[in-house]
Scaffold this motif. Sequence first.
Motif, PDB file in Angstrom:
ATOM      1  N   LEU A   1     -26.388 -17.004  47.197  1.00 16.40           N
ATOM      2  CA  LEU A   1     -27.698 -17.439  47.688  1.00 16.40           C
ATOM      3  C   LEU A   1     -27.883 -18.930  47.449  1.00 16.40           C
ATOM      4  O   LEU A   1     -28.284 -19.674  48.352  1.00 16.40           O
ATOM      5  N   PHE A   2     -27.606 -19.396  46.235  1.00 18.11           N
ATOM      6  CA  PHE A   2     -27.809 -20.809  45.920  1.00 18.11           C
ATOM      7  C   PHE A   2     -26.903 -21.699  46.774  1.00 18.11           C
ATOM      8  O   PHE A   2     -27.303 -22.785  47.190  1.00 18.11           O
TER       9      PHE A   2
ATOM     10  N   SER B   1     -37.228 -22.305  48.375  1.00 16.02           N
ATOM     11  CA  SER B   1     -35.794 -22.535  48.204  1.00 16.02           C
ATOM     12  C   SER B   1     -35.515 -23.694  47.248  1.00 16.02           C
ATOM     13  O   SER B   1     -34.533 -23.651  46.493  1.00 16.02           O
ATOM     14  N   ASP B   2     -36.354 -24.737  47.265  1.00 14.30           N
ATOM     15  CA  ASP B   2     -36.139 -25.845  46.331  1.00 14.30           C
ATOM     16  C   ASP B   2     -36.273 -25.382  44.892  1.00 14.30           C
ATOM     17  O   ASP B   2     -35.518 -25.812  44.007  1.00 14.30           O
ATOM     18  N   TYR B   3     -37.225 -24.509  44.649  1.00 12.69           N
ATOM     19  CA  TYR B   3     -37.408 -23.958  43.310  1.00 12.69           C
ATOM     20  C   TYR B   3     -36.162 -23.203  42.874  1.00 12.69           C
ATOM     21  O   TYR B   3     -35.675 -23.370  41.748  1.00 12.69           O
ATOM     22  N   LEU B   4     -35.616 -22.389  43.775  1.00 12.00           N
ATOM     23  CA  LEU B   4     -34.433 -21.603  43.431  1.00 12.00           C
ATOM     24  C   LEU B   4     -33.218 -22.494  43.208  1.00 12.00           C
ATOM     25  O   LEU B   4     -32.473 -22.316  42.238  1.00 12.00           O
ATOM     26  N   SER B   5     -33.010 -23.452  44.094  1.00 16.29           N
ATOM     27  CA  SER B   5     -31.792 -24.255  44.006  1.00 16.29           C
ATOM     28  C   SER B   5     -31.859 -25.310  42.915  1.00 16.29           C
ATOM     29  O   SER B   5     -30.848 -25.597  42.259  1.00 16.29           O
ATOM     30  N   GLN B   6     -33.027 -25.907  42.710  1.00 18.54           N
ATOM     31  CA  GLN B   6     -33.124 -26.999  41.749  1.00 18.54           C
ATOM     32  C   GLN B   6     -33.347 -26.492  40.326  1.00 18.54           C
ATOM     33  O   GLN B   6     -32.608 -26.850  39.412  1.00 18.54           O
TER      34      GLN B   6
ATOM     35  N   GLN C   1     -30.627 -25.642  36.536  1.00 17.60           N
ATOM     36  CA  GLN C   1     -31.057 -25.761  35.148  1.00 17.60           C
ATOM     37  C   GLN C   1     -31.005 -24.433  34.397  1.00 17.60           C
ATOM     38  O   GLN C   1     -30.253 -24.284  33.446  1.00 17.60           O
ATOM     39  N   MET C   2     -31.793 -23.453  34.819  1.00 19.27           N
ATOM     40  CA  MET C   2     -31.885 -22.218  34.046  1.00 19.27           C
ATOM     41  C   MET C   2     -30.580 -21.439  34.032  1.00 19.27           C
ATOM     42  O   MET C   2     -30.236 -20.814  33.023  1.00 19.27           O
ATOM     43  N   TYR C   3     -29.857 -21.457  35.141  1.00 14.15           N
ATOM     44  CA  TYR C   3     -28.603 -20.705  35.218  1.00 14.15           C
ATOM     45  C   TYR C   3     -27.652 -21.142  34.102  1.00 14.15           C
ATOM     46  O   TYR C   3     -27.074 -20.325  33.388  1.00 14.15           O
TER      47      TYR C   3
ATOM     48  N   SER D   1     -39.432 -28.871  41.101  1.00 11.00           N
ATOM     49  CA  SER D   1     -39.119 -27.550  41.631  1.00 11.00           C
ATOM     50  C   SER D   1     -40.156 -26.525  41.190  1.00 11.00           C
ATOM     51  O   SER D   1     -40.539 -25.636  41.961  1.00 11.00           O
ATOM     52  N   GLN D   2     -40.650 -26.650  39.961  1.00 11.48           N
ATOM     53  CA  GLN D   2     -41.686 -25.732  39.486  1.00 11.48           C
ATOM     54  C   GLN D   2     -42.968 -25.895  40.294  1.00 11.48           C
ATOM     55  O   GLN D   2     -43.675 -24.923  40.562  1.00 11.48           O
TER      56      GLN D   2
END
Length: 337
Positions: free
Chosen positions: A23-24, A95-100, A105-107, A145-146
């Motif tokens: 997805l990312f 999508s920006d939240y998920l990718s950024q 970061q969190m991953y 992103s948040q």
Amino acid sequence: MELLETAEEVSDIAFGFMASKALFTAIHFDLFTHLDRQPLDIEGAARAMGLHPDRATTLLTALTTLGLVAHEDGCYRNSPAARAFLVKGAKYDFSDYLSQQVDRQMYGLLDQVDQAMADELPEEAISSYADWMADPDAAKLYSDSQHAGSLGPARTLARGVDLSAARQLLDVGGGTGAFAITLCEAYEDLHATVIEFPNVARLGERYAADAGLSDRIRYRHGDLLDTDWPVDQDVVLMSYIFSSVPGETLEDLVGRAYQSLAPGGRLLVHDFMVEPEREGPKLAALWQFQHTAFNPHAKSVDTAWASELLSSTGFADVSERAMIPGMTSLVSGIRAA
């Protein structure tokens, strides 16, 4: 809740990180936006993404098995969910939240979750939001992103809670002001104070200025745990705060909210909360787990516990309801007059 029985079901969990990376990657190459313009065959999708056709085939096959795209008559098109949430410029695009934030970061921070669970994080590790937001670049990436990811819940809150009589809002740890901006836009007589780390607060001030709300939204630069809170507030909002601070501080934070509110004022607590039976929702539980990676003393909060905390502090008319389906809840209460 149905229990798992097969190796394949265990594998679905174990290999879930591969699905999220697919997805990312698709977001990174802007695939969903390309498919929103028209369905594409492999050659067309490869050209649009700048990839070799073999790599495009591998990616699109993975996305098809996940249900993110459909393959019909030799062409690929977006699923309804991809069209609604992953196309740049779509009303509910996150999508920006998920990718950024989630991917970049969190991953990676989950690599330290074993040490965090054992309370053995090395001294140089990120062990709190204060550590994380002390780096200006990290703070900007996270906060931008948040902001995008919080606009949807903020709109839901603006529609679902009547704040027409409120004049002063305290947004505790309010980030770049997605909630404060959205609520001030919905209620023209509302003014907001946002408490946030300095690197984030400076970004928030720009967002407020861009929204034309600098005269109604002001920032207090500092850590919410040791910064003074204003009093005589009509509303205190804590969004994603319960999961972001040590669990031992929650009782004090709710007490401080009570003291900051004017009589009849309302506390709104929005966060990842599981059901009292602790069998779901799955995404709420997983978000609580991932927060532990950099907030090792976080508490896994359920809605009944949060409601009881508000009641025992003195709040009346305590209620709870879902906010983001399957993920977050809103617990609220009124300070007695």
